[in-house]
Every structure is written in C-alpha cells, then in structure tokens.
Design an enzyme around this catalytic site. Structure first.
Site, PDB file in Angstrom:
ATOM      1  N   ARG A  63     -60.999 -36.992 -34.615  1.00  0.00           N
ATOM      2  CA  ARG A  63     -60.598 -37.498 -35.948  1.00  0.00           C
ATOM      3  C   ARG A  63     -62.193 -37.501 -36.516  1.00  0.00           C
ATOM      4  O   ARG A  63     -62.006 -37.037 -37.876  1.00  0.00           O
ATOM      5  CB  ARG A  63     -60.293 -38.865 -35.934  1.00  0.00           C
ATOM      6  CG  ARG A  63     -59.955 -39.487 -37.220  1.00  0.00           C
ATOM      7  CD  ARG A  63     -59.453 -40.865 -37.261  1.00  0.00           C
ATOM      8  NE  ARG A  63     -58.382 -41.093 -36.399  1.00  0.00           N
ATOM      9  CZ  ARG A  63     -57.076 -40.676 -36.373  1.00  0.00           C
ATOM     10  NH1 ARG A  63     -56.936 -40.238 -37.690  1.00  0.00           N
ATOM     11  NH2 ARG A  63     -56.065 -40.825 -35.611  1.00  0.00           N
ATOM     12  N   ARG A  89     -52.112 -38.460 -41.617  1.00  0.00           N
ATOM     13  CA  ARG A  89     -53.538 -38.684 -40.734  1.00  0.00           C
ATOM     14  C   ARG A  89     -54.172 -39.822 -41.292  1.00  0.00           C
ATOM     15  O   ARG A  89     -54.124 -40.056 -42.541  1.00  0.00           O
ATOM     16  CB  ARG A  89     -54.370 -37.594 -40.903  1.00  0.00           C
ATOM     17  CG  ARG A  89     -53.751 -36.349 -40.412  1.00  0.00           C
ATOM     18  CD  ARG A  89     -53.549 -36.113 -38.822  1.00  0.00           C
ATOM     19  NE  ARG A  89     -52.856 -34.772 -38.623  1.00  0.00           N
ATOM     20  CZ  ARG A  89     -52.498 -34.651 -37.509  1.00  0.00           C
ATOM     21  NH1 ARG A  89     -52.131 -35.291 -36.690  1.00  0.00           N
ATOM     22  NH2 ARG A  89     -51.771 -33.305 -37.188  1.00  0.00           N
ATOM     23  N   LEU A  91     -57.710 -41.508 -41.949  1.00  0.00           N
ATOM     24  CA  LEU A  91     -59.044 -41.077 -42.202  1.00  0.00           C
ATOM     25  C   LEU A  91     -59.867 -41.918 -41.430  1.00  0.00           C
ATOM     26  O   LEU A  91     -59.761 -43.005 -41.120  1.00  0.00           O
ATOM     27  CB  LEU A  91     -59.367 -41.330 -43.828  1.00  0.00           C
ATOM     28  CG  LEU A  91     -58.614 -40.540 -44.844  1.00  0.00           C
ATOM     29  CD1 LEU A  91     -59.081 -41.068 -46.229  1.00  0.00           C
ATOM     30  CD2 LEU A  91     -58.260 -39.006 -44.557  1.00  0.00           C
ATOM     31  N   ASN A 105     -53.116 -44.868 -51.516  1.00  0.00           N
ATOM     32  CA  ASN A 105     -52.176 -44.295 -50.695  1.00  0.00           C
ATOM     33  C   ASN A 105     -50.848 -44.757 -51.226  1.00  0.00           C
ATOM     34  O   ASN A 105     -50.426 -45.896 -51.720  1.00  0.00           O
ATOM     35  CB  ASN A 105     -52.436 -44.678 -49.142  1.00  0.00           C
ATOM     36  CG  ASN A 105     -51.342 -43.767 -48.252  1.00  0.00           C
ATOM     37  OD1 ASN A 105     -50.816 -42.767 -48.670  1.00  0.00           O
ATOM     38  ND2 ASN A 105     -50.927 -44.768 -47.237  1.00  0.00           N
ATOM     39  N   THR A 106     -49.632 -43.915 -51.081  1.00  0.00           N
ATOM     40  CA  THR A 106     -48.359 -44.300 -51.422  1.00  0.00           C
ATOM     41  C   THR A 106     -47.700 -44.225 -50.020  1.00  0.00           C
ATOM     42  O   THR A 106     -47.994 -43.582 -49.005  1.00  0.00           O
ATOM     43  CB  THR A 106     -47.791 -42.936 -52.186  1.00  0.00           C
ATOM     44  OG1 THR A 106     -47.915 -41.879 -51.441  1.00  0.00           O
ATOM     45  CG2 THR A 106     -48.503 -42.698 -53.372  1.00  0.00           C
ATOM     46  N   HIS A 107     -47.010 -45.479 -50.054  1.00  0.00           N
ATOM     47  CA  HIS A 107     -46.152 -45.721 -48.573  1.00  0.00           C
ATOM     48  C   HIS A 107     -44.622 -46.096 -49.045  1.00  0.00           C
ATOM     49  O   HIS A 107     -44.513 -47.018 -49.863  1.00  0.00           O
ATOM     50  CB  HIS A 107     -46.878 -46.821 -48.103  1.00  0.00           C
ATOM     51  CG  HIS A 107     -46.276 -47.061 -46.625  1.00  0.00           C
ATOM     52  ND1 HIS A 107     -46.187 -46.261 -45.584  1.00  0.00           N
ATOM     53  CD2 HIS A 107     -45.391 -48.054 -46.301  1.00  0.00           C
ATOM     54  CE1 HIS A 107     -45.669 -46.800 -44.702  1.00  0.00           C
ATOM     55  NE2 HIS A 107     -45.016 -47.872 -45.049  1.00  0.00           N
ATOM     56  N   SER A 134     -44.619 -48.828 -52.066  1.00  0.00           N
ATOM     57  CA  SER A 134     -45.788 -49.355 -52.445  1.00  0.00           C
ATOM     58  C   SER A 134     -46.892 -48.105 -52.628  1.00  0.00           C
ATOM     59  O   SER A 134     -47.003 -47.415 -52.237  1.00  0.00           O
ATOM     60  CB  SER A 134     -46.371 -50.279 -51.308  1.00  0.00           C
ATOM     61  OG  SER A 134     -45.307 -51.278 -50.934  1.00  0.00           O
ATOM     62  N   ASP A 139     -57.791 -49.053 -46.708  1.00  0.00           N
ATOM     63  CA  ASP A 139     -59.006 -49.662 -46.098  1.00  0.00           C
ATOM     64  C   ASP A 139     -59.114 -48.938 -44.476  1.00  0.00           C
ATOM     65  O   ASP A 139     -58.350 -47.884 -44.287  1.00  0.00           O
ATOM     66  CB  ASP A 139     -58.804 -51.093 -46.136  1.00  0.00           C
ATOM     67  CG  ASP A 139     -57.800 -51.594 -45.333  1.00  0.00           C
ATOM     68  OD1 ASP A 139     -57.453 -52.979 -45.512  1.00  0.00           O
ATOM     69  OD2 ASP A 139     -57.136 -50.725 -44.942  1.00  0.00           O
ATOM     70  N   GLY A 141     -57.675 -49.793 -42.091  1.00  0.00           N
ATOM     71  CA  GLY A 141     -56.717 -50.252 -41.321  1.00  0.00           C
ATOM     72  C   GLY A 141     -55.612 -49.327 -41.478  1.00  0.00           C
ATOM     73  O   GLY A 141     -55.847 -48.229 -41.992  1.00  0.00           O
ATOM     74  N   ASP A 143     -52.192 -48.820 -43.513  1.00  0.00           N
ATOM     75  CA  ASP A 143     -51.507 -49.282 -44.707  1.00  0.00           C
ATOM     76  C   ASP A 143     -51.939 -50.705 -44.912  1.00  0.00           C
ATOM     77  O   ASP A 143     -50.742 -51.653 -45.382  1.00  0.00           O
ATOM     78  CB  ASP A 143     -49.925 -49.134 -44.411  1.00  0.00           C
ATOM     79  CG  ASP A 143     -49.666 -47.592 -44.423  1.00  0.00           C
ATOM     80  OD1 ASP A 143     -48.718 -47.362 -43.508  1.00  0.00           O
ATOM     81  OD2 ASP A 143     -50.302 -46.853 -45.124  1.00  0.00           O
TER      82      ASP A 143
HETATM   83  C1  GRF Z   1     -44.001 -40.048 -49.139  1.00  0.00           C
HETATM   84  O1  GRF Z   1     -42.841 -40.806 -49.185  1.00  0.00           O
HETATM   85  C2  GRF Z   1     -45.106 -40.823 -48.642  1.00  0.00           C
HETATM   86  O2  GRF Z   1     -45.450 -41.849 -49.151  1.00  0.00           O
HETATM   87  C3  GRF Z   1     -45.038 -40.799 -47.076  1.00  0.00           C
HETATM   88  O3  GRF Z   1     -44.487 -39.313 -46.952  1.00  0.00           O
HETATM   89  C4  GRF Z   1     -43.754 -38.821 -48.036  1.00  0.00           C
HETATM   90  C5  GRF Z   1     -44.160 -37.682 -48.524  1.00  0.00           C
HETATM   91  O4  GRF Z   1     -43.334 -37.123 -49.269  1.00  0.00           O
HETATM   92  N1  GRF Z   1     -46.115 -40.950 -46.497  1.00  0.00           N
HETATM   93  P1  GRF Z   1     -43.805 -35.734 -50.073  1.00  0.00           P
HETATM   94  O5  GRF Z   1     -44.679 -34.774 -49.305  1.00  0.00           O
HETATM   95  O6  GRF Z   1     -44.856 -36.257 -51.478  1.00  0.00           O
HETATM   96  O7  GRF Z   1     -42.494 -35.284 -50.487  1.00  0.00           O
END
Ligand code: GRF
Length: 192
Positions: A63, A89, A91, A105-107, A134, A139, A141, A143
């Site tokens: 990593r 991944r 970081l 980050n999007t989750h 979300s 950070d 951790g 998410d």
């Molecule tokens: C998204 O929902 C993201 O939050 C999650 O994986 C998905 C990626 O979708 N980690 P895309 O590659 O943006 O279509």
C-alpha cells in the site's frame, strides 16, 4: 478550486461532477482523474478532455509503495481537493496526512451506519427499511471522518444490491456536487 477525482469503477459519480463542472459558473474544475486500475470510468474523463492516470494496485508490492506513486501523480497537478468517488482502496496514512483535510469521499450508506466496501450489501443484509448516502472528509480510518452531507434513501421490498445502489447513487451525486460547490465557495470549511 482544482479537483482531482480518484475512481475504481464505472465513474457515474465522476460523470455527474464533470457535467456540473462544465457550467461556467460552477466554482470548481476537475483537472485530473486517477484510478487504481484500468477503470471504465476513465472513459468519462477522456470524453471531457480531462487528463487521466492509472496507478495499478498489482504493480506495487504494498500500500505504501502504491500510495507513493499515487502521490507523485497527484503532485503534478497539486489539486486543492481530492474526491474519492468509488475508489475501492484505502489511501496510506502518509498520503492522507499530506492532503488532509482536503480529501472527501462518497459512500452509499448513512454513515456511521454500514462503513466499508460493502455498505449497500450490508444494509440489505441488515434488513433496514432505509439506508442513505454520505459525503465525508477522509481520515486515516475507514469511512470514519467528519460527515459533510448525508441523506436517507429508502430500501424497498424486493431490492437487490444493484437496485438499491442505483437508487442511492443519484442522491450521492447530488450531495457530492453540492459539497464540492460549497467547499469551492467557502460556505463549507473542511476540518480533519
Ligand atoms: C459509489 O456508490 C461510491 O460511493 C461507492 O462505489 C460507487 C461507485 O460508483 N464507493 P461509480 O463508480 O461512481 O458509478
């Protein structure tokens, strides 16, 4: 505000950001898109004429080595903000430390519910009636950083991981674009 987006997958969230950034009054520009593999989503960047790079995970022993190369690629652009959008991944702490708190980050879950790589699948398995999307500060951790925006998304009877994820993604995209815009205008200050 200059933005680097990192992906691993189809990049539908990336595409939404590229489309938003096309408007002249959107206060942020995506300057580069990176991936840890030859991700399908890189095609969106190419279509929009945005430079791309890949740092294949399997070409590095660990990593930290992967993260060091990723850091060197990012340094070329020295972006104001890094957006992880489907990067599958973690970081290395050294890279997070270099850019924190300017990494978001999007989750696809209502954090702190269902963190990690399978948030959609875990919500389904838990049998909850609603989950969410979300946007958080990254950070070191998983998410676990400060939540910048989140919204509930219903789980419907008969939902599969795919159908639920497809219902979550549009919410994710809207939140991501709002957050990037508010960071760019200064309405939203990032703290680690
Ligand atoms: C998204 O929902 C993201 O939050 C999650 O994986 C998905 C990626 O979708 N980690 P895309 O590659 O943006 O279509």
């Amino acid at each position: 505000l200059t933005v680097a987006v990192l992906i691993s997958g189809t990049g539908s969230n990336l595409r939404a950001l590229l489309e938003a950034a096309r408007h002249p009054d959107f206060p942020a520009r995506v300057v580069v898109v990176g991936a840890d593999r030859d991700a399908d989503g890189l095609a969106h960047a190419e279509e929009f004429g945005i430079p791309t790079f890949t740092v294949p995970w399997h070409e590095h022993d660990n990593r930290d080595a992967w993260g060091a190369e990723l850091g060197r690629q990012l340094e070329v652009w020295s972006p104001d903000l890094i957006v992880l959008s489907g990067l599958m991944r973690l970081l290395p702490a050294s890279l997070v430390a270099q850019y924190a708190p300017h990494i978001i980050n999007t989750h696809p879950a209502y954090l702190p519910e269902f963190p990690g790589a399978h948030g959609v699948r875990d919500a389904l398995a838990a049998g909850v009636s609603e989950t969410g999307a979300s946007v958080i500060v990254v950070d070191d951790g998983v998410d676990s950083g400060p939540i910048l925006a989140q919204e509930r998304v219903p789980v419907l009877p008969g939902d599969t991981e795919h159908s639920l994820h497809e219902r979550i993604k549009p919410v994710e995209r809207r939140l991501l674009i709002e957050v990037v815009q508010h960071i760019a205008t200064g309405e939203l200050a990032l703290t680690s």
